[in-house]
Design an enzyme around this catalytic site. Sequence first.
Site, PDB file in Angstrom:
ATOM      1  NE  ARG A 146      17.528  -0.196 -35.177  1.00  0.00           N
ATOM      2  CZ  ARG A 146      17.503   1.019 -35.748  1.00  0.00           C
ATOM      3  NH1 ARG A 146      18.627   1.731 -35.824  1.00  0.00           N
ATOM      4  NH2 ARG A 146      16.376   1.510 -36.242  1.00  0.00           N
ATOM      5  CE  LYS A 170      16.907  -2.357 -38.164  1.00  0.00           C
ATOM      6  NZ  LYS A 170      15.497  -2.774 -38.127  1.00  0.00           N
ATOM      7  CG  HIS A 240      14.574  -4.656 -29.759  1.00  0.00           C
ATOM      8  ND1 HIS A 240      15.484  -4.055 -30.607  1.00  0.00           N
ATOM      9  CD2 HIS A 240      13.349  -4.292 -30.205  1.00  0.00           C
ATOM     10  CE1 HIS A 240      14.833  -3.381 -31.546  1.00  0.00           C
ATOM     11  NE2 HIS A 240      13.545  -3.501 -31.313  1.00  0.00           N
ATOM     12  NE  ARG A 243      15.494   0.256 -31.248  1.00  0.00           N
ATOM     13  CZ  ARG A 243      15.969   1.327 -31.889  1.00  0.00           C
ATOM     14  NH1 ARG A 243      17.000   1.990 -31.389  1.00  0.00           N
ATOM     15  NH2 ARG A 243      15.429   1.740 -33.028  1.00  0.00           N
ATOM     16  CG  HIS A 266      11.946   4.155 -35.333  1.00  0.00           C
ATOM     17  ND1 HIS A 266      11.014   4.241 -34.317  1.00  0.00           N
ATOM     18  CD2 HIS A 266      12.611   2.985 -35.126  1.00  0.00           C
ATOM     19  CE1 HIS A 266      11.111   3.176 -33.540  1.00  0.00           C
ATOM     20  NE2 HIS A 266      12.070   2.405 -34.023  1.00  0.00           N
ATOM     21  CE1 TYR A 275       9.157   1.517 -27.779  1.00  0.00           C
ATOM     22  CE2 TYR A 275       9.442   2.813 -29.768  1.00  0.00           C
ATOM     23  CZ  TYR A 275       9.745   1.702 -29.004  1.00  0.00           C
ATOM     24  OH  TYR A 275      10.631   0.763 -29.482  1.00  0.00           O
TER      25      TYR A 275
END
Length: 298
Positions: A146, A170, A240, A243, A266, A275
């Site tokens: 990210r 995150k 992004h 990514r 994730h 995806y």
Amino acid sequence: MAALNNFLKFLEHQKRYAAPTLTAYSSDLHQFFQYLDSIYGSVPLAEIKALHIRSWIVELSQENTAKTVSRKLSALKTFFKYLLKRELIIHNPMLKITTPKVSSRVPVVVRKTELARLFEQISFKDDFAGQRDRLVLEVFYATGIRRAELIGLKVSDIDFNNRQMRVLGKGNKERMLPFSKNLADLIDQYIELRNNTFSENPLQTLFLTNKGEPMYPKMVYNLVKRYLGMVTTVEKKSPHVLRHSFATHLSDNGADLNAIKELLGHANLSATQIYTHSSVEKLKKIYQRAHPKAGKSD
């Protein structure tokens, strides 16, 4: 409002939310209470009802996408859960709110041939800025990192012996991302150039501006947009998108979905499944183009 300030401090210190997320929560919640004050006057927290929130949704929907409205309601939902848990309210008005359905969209992806052209045909200058720009693009596409994670990388996060980098994602969740021998060589060359350029700079941040300061989000975005504009016509050109391209190309080549999930950082598999959808869309196009009976009646 004391409750709101305490909530934001809770997210920062207890939940360890990243700065951009905290900014978004603060903005969305302040927007809600400003709307409430302008339409209904001062409404105590315990007296906020579903009708107040539905009214705000109608207002938001006039100028925002369903995705934006959904994000703002998510902030409100988390806030009211916090209030309920601390017994600052008795009833949670969000329980009666239905979040607008967000249509699932196949992520924007840059084609492999276009990215090959970016790294093999675009001429990057040999100076610090040119080599930094190239490495930023290489790291994005090679790792799926990210933007905030890339900006936060330190020289000490790079493990050359095991060819992996430590990334703080995150919620302050740490993960290790592998990288190739080719990327290891590029990073090594860049660090040497970086240290020679800023020999008196004590910063450990890996990616620096031309003045030796840490890169910032807008700068990274503009960098990626400029270089992608040289090789692709996709509407969105952002970190992004690289990514998305990283994950989609892995999926196209048969990578396990759980492995992609771990690489992307994730929290759950559902976020990674887009995806697979992207790969299915690709297969459909191949089928339509190649199969003799595709789209034809028997």
